[in-house]
Design an enzyme around this catalytic site. Sequence first.
Site, PDB file in Angstrom:
ATOM      1  N   HIS A   1      10.317  38.426  38.961  1.00 38.51           N
ATOM      2  CA  HIS A   1       9.862  36.834  38.856  1.00 38.51           C
ATOM      3  C   HIS A   1      10.522  36.175  39.952  1.00 38.51           C
ATOM      4  O   HIS A   1       9.815  35.250  40.589  1.00 38.51           O
ATOM      5  CB  HIS A   1      10.678  36.709  37.096  1.00 38.51           C
ATOM      6  CG  HIS A   1      10.305  35.229  37.042  1.00 38.51           C
ATOM      7  ND1 HIS A   1       9.510  34.705  36.008  1.00 38.51           N
ATOM      8  CD2 HIS A   1      11.065  33.792  37.290  1.00 38.51           C
ATOM      9  CE1 HIS A   1       9.390  33.677  35.891  1.00 38.51           C
ATOM     10  NE2 HIS A   1      10.548  32.930  36.634  1.00 38.51           N
ATOM     11  N   GLU A   2      11.966  36.323  40.173  1.00 39.44           N
ATOM     12  CA  GLU A   2      12.447  35.236  41.138  1.00 39.44           C
ATOM     13  C   GLU A   2      11.886  35.800  42.591  1.00 39.44           C
ATOM     14  O   GLU A   2      11.515  34.846  43.433  1.00 39.44           O
ATOM     15  CB  GLU A   2      13.967  35.563  41.400  1.00 39.44           C
ATOM     16  CG  GLU A   2      14.704  35.387  39.899  1.00 39.44           C
ATOM     17  CD  GLU A   2      14.310  33.855  39.598  1.00 39.44           C
ATOM     18  OE1 GLU A   2      14.336  32.895  40.133  1.00 39.44           O
ATOM     19  OE2 GLU A   2      14.509  33.649  38.266  1.00 39.44           O
TER      20      GLU A   2
ATOM     21  N   HIS B   1       8.689  33.798  43.098  1.00 48.03           N
ATOM     22  CA  HIS B   1       8.953  32.401  43.272  1.00 48.03           C
ATOM     23  C   HIS B   1       9.380  32.298  44.893  1.00 48.03           C
ATOM     24  O   HIS B   1       9.201  31.526  45.533  1.00 48.03           O
ATOM     25  CB  HIS B   1      10.340  31.864  42.666  1.00 48.03           C
ATOM     26  CG  HIS B   1      10.195  31.348  41.303  1.00 48.03           C
ATOM     27  ND1 HIS B   1       9.332  30.361  41.177  1.00 48.03           N
ATOM     28  CD2 HIS B   1      10.768  31.616  40.297  1.00 48.03           C
ATOM     29  CE1 HIS B   1       9.410  29.893  39.850  1.00 48.03           C
ATOM     30  NE2 HIS B   1      10.084  30.888  38.981  1.00 48.03           N
TER      31      HIS B   1
ATOM     32  N   GLU C   1       5.958  28.282  38.908  1.00 41.55           N
ATOM     33  CA  GLU C   1       5.936  29.335  37.784  1.00 41.55           C
ATOM     34  C   GLU C   1       4.655  30.130  37.751  1.00 41.55           C
ATOM     35  O   GLU C   1       4.850  31.294  37.598  1.00 41.55           O
ATOM     36  CB  GLU C   1       6.110  28.642  36.474  1.00 41.55           C
ATOM     37  CG  GLU C   1       6.721  29.418  35.409  1.00 41.55           C
ATOM     38  CD  GLU C   1       8.090  29.942  35.358  1.00 41.55           C
ATOM     39  OE1 GLU C   1       8.938  29.441  36.192  1.00 41.55           O
ATOM     40  OE2 GLU C   1       8.430  30.737  34.719  1.00 41.55           O
TER      41      GLU C   1
END
Lengths: 501, 501
Positions: free
Chosen positions: A265-266, A269, A295
């Site tokens: 997820h990070e 980003h 997101e």
Amino acid sequence: MQKKLDSLKTRLAEIDDLNHAAAILGWDQQTYMPPGGAEARAQQLATLSHISHEKFIDNAIGDILNELQEYAEGLPEDSDDASLIRVTKRDYDKARRVPSALISEIAQAGAQAFEAWKEAKDGFNFTIFAPFLKRNLELKKRYAECLGYTGRIYDPLLDQFEPGMTTAQVETIFANIRQELVPLVHAITSKSTVVDNSFLHQEFDEQKQWDICVKAARLIGYVFERGRLDRSPHPFTTSFSIDDVRITTRFLRDYFSAAFFATLHEAGHALYNQGISRKLEHTPLADGASLGVHESQSRMWENLVGRSRAFWKFFMPHVKDIFPEEFHNIHAENMYRAVNRVQPSFIRVEADEVTYNLHIMIRFELENDLLEDRISIHDLPNAWNIKMQEYLGITPPDDARGVLQDVHWSSGSFGYFPTYSLGNIFAAQLFDQVKRDLPDIETSFEKGAFQKLLDWLRQNLHAHGRKFTLDELARRITGEPLQTRSFITYLKNKFGEIYGL
Amino acid sequence: MQKKLDSLKTRLAEIDDLNHAAAILGWDQQTYMPPGGAEARAQQLATLSHISHEKFIDNAIGDILNELQEYAEGLPEDSDDASLIRVTKRDYDKARRVPSALISEIAQAGAQAFEAWKEAKDGFNFTIFAPFLKRNLELKKRYAECLGYTGRIYDPLLDQFEPGMTTAQVETIFANIRQELVPLVHAITSKSTVVDNSFLHQEFDEQKQWDICVKAARLIGYVFERGRLDRSPHPFTTSFSIDDVRITTRFLRDYFSAAFFATLHEAGHALYNQGISRKLEHTPLADGASLGVHESQSRMWENLVGRSRAFWKFFMPHVKDIFPEEFHNIHAENMYRAVNRVQPSFIRVEADEVTYNLHIMIRFELENDLLEDRISIHDLPNAWNIKMQEYLGITPPDDARGVLQDVHWSSGSFGYFPTYSLGNIFAAQLFDQVKRDLPDIETSFEKGAFQKLLDWLRQNLHAHGRKFTLDELARRITGEPLQTRSFITYLKNKFGEIYGL
């Protein structure tokens, strides 16, 4: 005119340095700072943000922006310079409308409310937090009045996180997906089909988990020479320049998915920030377009890639190399199903793809109810629980697993939550376009090849930084505004197949 | 008047925050920053230092300082407020004298010279570095002219690092110790006595070395909750507040002393910063008095404590617990002698206590020769080698182990080196006073009790921060100005006993 533009850029570059310095202090605060450092750090951050704000709202910047207006109108609207002038003007007008004193008051109230929130959550006692939340709400109402609005009081708050988006638009979007998701959750939970994910809940050596996280992040294209991975209690991504974009994760010894998907997820980003065009570096355009668009990137890599069958076909042997005992007899298909298990639960951050957005809607609706005085702070826990029962069919056993679970309201961040769902929805819309442009993309995932997807995202989305809004990006990239069709179809197909609906 | 003082303190607090923010960026740069971050980081640091400088040289600060002059004269000279006004005025007058353009030029030339220095050192080729060093020298001459001086051009440069100290004073001090040290080195090297330190040169597991370093730092009183230890290529100490003082060390797998004594040294610096009075926090007084005074603290803990017989009587069993094989049959006395082995060598940072200051004198003399045009840059390597032969009896085999070994001149830091020796000398003078005040201090070391020494240092030295100069501190604490007697006696006694002179 070039001289005026250069003078604007020089001023903005100085502000950019100050903001990035603050980001470095924030990163350190959450990763390595010893407990003793907290008090002075708060002052240092306040000073940096005060100086940055003062420099930005300087009349001289307003004057230059006005002088450049005509010049900007003569440029193609999507040129770097026109975008810089347009976006800076938007930021400037907003920043000028809110008195510095109110900003300080909000920051101070937020710091106090944060402590009260922690105490309330630890003690399962909402009443401790209630007066602080009330104060945050009042301050944010005043803040919204300063910014101004024609429709809903939620509009200017949402606009801080998702420029150009309105409350009415979000309501329409949420109505669309709610009418599909609530029955889908019901269909899944009524089926006798059980997805086994017990093997994700074992003891996993932390160093080995670390190694897998690094491998996965590198695999999808995160460049460690231009970033780094650290540990922090709440995973986050932060950027000090296009060439220094850092991520954090957290490890649970007894649950494989926690660190692994937080890292994907990070890293998602971070890929966005690492992919911004160098021509935008050192300007306010060198960041993500909005929280929703940001997101969309974290969710794309976490869910559309990381929770895909194709990904696990490739990656499962690598995981088994590192955890041969733990995943003995577990195949890619088992893993694919396990990491996609649907289960209504109390905690948003642990929710699966199907139920996640229902958590968001609850928050969005309650925020509007509070801001428009349909409910009081006192009513909030009960209102929360009623909506949980209505949307997810479960009622939290206590407020720590209910209304107190998220940190956002303690800092007065009303208007933030919808961006999570907008990201999920936009990710699916983007991915449909990817599949049209690159029909063999999922086959390439099976071979461990993710560069094609990254290149596509770089070119179509990342490179533009903050030049465009979510809606503008949707139209430019997919030819239509943000739509929920892709997302609903994606969920129905994927989970219909897994659960045999 | 209180209002004016408050207004001064508010301005200085803001500058303090900016300087500490820069320190945090610098710490990150040397510990965790990925390679990609370098370019933006240089800009961010330049911006912070520019804003801090501009805010400090603001006419308003000068006006307030003038208005407070009379008030300050009515206060006891050693009061916090009088000291704040006095020291700030001193800093302000200096800062105003140097044009910002020259400061930028020096910073830029230094960055280029640093790269050239690395290349020259790696290639054993002084001529690559020569033109950059020449430029640094010219810029620092201009800088000295801006600051002004009545005696020697070296005076204002030295004063940047050691306020109030003059070149003539250093020359007298160095003449005193040189006439004792050169014969002492000669006496030691002519003796057949050989101190065995071969057991320090083995393979030492890095994690275990880390554990010993942490144990030793904690033992002498370094509080990890108000600091932290990290790795960096060049060990350093940096402070972001009294409650966040960080140290770094570096590990050599095959040499025990490297990390261990670097940690004690940096912890010594850190104890100073952790011990500054809280009443001085957030003002320019919340730092060490000077580089020399700072070095007196690092050297006190590294050498007077860490290389004492009493320390090893207590600590040897702890080291043997962690390295039982490596230090099998090695006793406290063996360790004491090994870590005090005297051996003329080429590299300053590896030098023992006896030869160390001779390395410093060479640099000090050459800096003066360059600044006063007695030698040219071209002559420098040869002049270096001649002095090495004269003072230490050895000639460097190449310039990497000679004139190119230190980083300081690459950033134009002329006037810095003497502070290392001033620290050694002052440490011995202070320690003589400690022994007069606390006669059983060395017995307490044998019991692993270092708090008494730390308390003494806190009360007599640390608490005062930057309120006093080295000379003022020496007179306040020991009743006499800086003197070399204590240091020479210390060296003669200690090494005379070890080498049986």
